[in-house]
Scaffold this active site. Structure first.
Site, short mmCIF file in Angstrom:
data_model
loop_
_atom_site.label_atom_id
_atom_site.label_comp_id
_atom_site.label_asym_id
_atom_site.label_seq_id
_atom_site.Cartn_x
_atom_site.Cartn_y
_atom_site.Cartn_z
N GLY A 7 0.82 -1.20 0.00
CA GLY A 7 0.00 0.00 0.00
C GLY A 7 0.86 1.25 0.00
O GLY A 7 0.72 2.12 0.86
N LYS A 177 -4.60 6.08 19.36
CA LYS A 177 -4.53 6.42 17.94
C LYS A 177 -5.93 6.61 17.37
O LYS A 177 -6.18 7.55 16.59
CB LYS A 177 -3.81 5.32 17.17
CG LYS A 177 -3.75 5.55 15.65
CD LYS A 177 -3.02 4.43 14.93
CE LYS A 177 -3.81 3.14 14.89
NZ LYS A 177 -3.20 2.12 13.99
N ASN A 195 -4.98 20.71 10.57
CA ASN A 195 -5.09 20.07 11.89
C ASN A 195 -5.06 21.07 13.05
O ASN A 195 -5.85 20.96 13.98
CB ASN A 195 -3.97 19.05 12.06
CG ASN A 195 -4.08 17.89 11.10
OD1 ASN A 195 -5.07 17.74 10.40
ND2 ASN A 195 -3.06 17.04 11.07
#
Length: 298
Positions: A7, A177, A195
């Site tokens: 990935g 997380k 963010n």
């Protein structure tokens, strides 16, 4: 160490590229990114400047390595597991969003480790990714405690110049997380903010409440994650990556399917099973799914 990165998008290419400074790395991803890496190598710019020449493939079946790092989108976990099941690996470690490790355990014979990565990565163009923030990798046994495979992997990452923590409290860190994912990804995608402004602006309390709800779910399933630790983790990551866009914010900006199920369903499904009320996470998830449905992404 021989490492296969399954990935190899932004984060996978960054992690694999940093590891390739010291180790034998194979990236598995999509063209034209893989094709450009085969032709010209992989360039990492931004907070680090690296050019390496890992192997770059589009077919991840029937491979072998000491370690397979899984960095796909969470909704591609089952496909990744099926491909990895055709190969041979001493250990498999997920650096994905959400709680995906159990699906890997169900499909693979190899030792499955839990991991997190706080590096910021953005896909720039085929053959090049930008490191938007230097962080750390945390790896450890899925069930917690000491792990010899995790220690070997931690040493290999450190040898490649990646700051790494080998943790014995991964059950709590996995939910921490998840709290960060829940607190930053959805609110930043809905507010279209980076963010830092997500936590500093009007959406900040929504972000913090999503983290508290995740902590309540963690405790309901037997993982001792205090509310204040979950909130502090969200605030710390938002501050450390203030100028970055979350992966979900990037997906929304590019009209792509998001990881809403892997993040928010991971909270709400467990909440339903254990009688925990999580209205904030449920609302965020419903809004993101509504956005996807309107664009034919679901």
């Amino acid at each position: 160490m021989e490492v296969l990165v399954y990935g190899a998008g932004a984060l996978g290419s960054l992690a694999g590229g940093l590891l390739a400074r010291e180790h034998d790395v194979t990236l598995v991803g999509r063209d034209p990114h893989m094709r450009r890496i085969r032709e010209d190598g992989l360039r990492i710019d931004g907070e680090v400047d690296v050019r390496v020449t890992p192997r770059a493939l589009t077919d991840g079946t029937h491979r072998a390595a000491d370690l397979a790092l899984v960095t796909t989108k969470a909704y591609d976990t089952d496909a990744a597991a099926r491909a990895l099941a055709t190969g041979e690996y001493e250990a498999v470690c997920s650096l994905q969003n959400g709680l995906t490790e159990e699906r890997l355990v169900a499909a693979l014979d190899a030792t499955v480790l839990a991991g997190t990565a706080s590096y910021g990565a953005r896909f720039a163009e085929p053959g090049r990714v930008t490191c938007t923030g230097v962080g750390e990798v945390v790896v450890g046994a899925l069930s917690g405690g000491a792990s010899a495979p995790a220690a070997r992997i931690g040493a290999a990452f450190e040898a490649a110049g990646i700051e790494t923590v080998v943790a014995e409290d991964m059950p709590m860190r996995r939910f921490e997380k998840l709290a960060v994912n829940a607190g930053i990804n959805g609110p930043s995608a809905l507010a279209r903010t980076e963010n830092g402004p997500t936590l500093d602006g009007p959406a900040g309390e929504i972000s913090r409440e999503a983290a508290r709800e995740t902590a309540r779910v963690a405790r309901a399933v037997g993982v001792d994650l205090p509310d204040d630790r979950a909130v502090a983790a969200v605030e710390r990551v938002a501050a450390d990556t203030a100028a970055n866009r979350s992966s979900m914010r990037e997906d929304v900006a590019n009209d792509r399917r998001t990881e809403v199920d892997a993040v928010y369903d991971a909270v709400t499904d467990r909440a339903d099973r254990h009688g925990v009320t999580v209205p904030t996470c449920r609302t965020i998830g419903s809004l993101i799914r509504g956005w996807e449905a309107a664009r034919g992404l679901r």
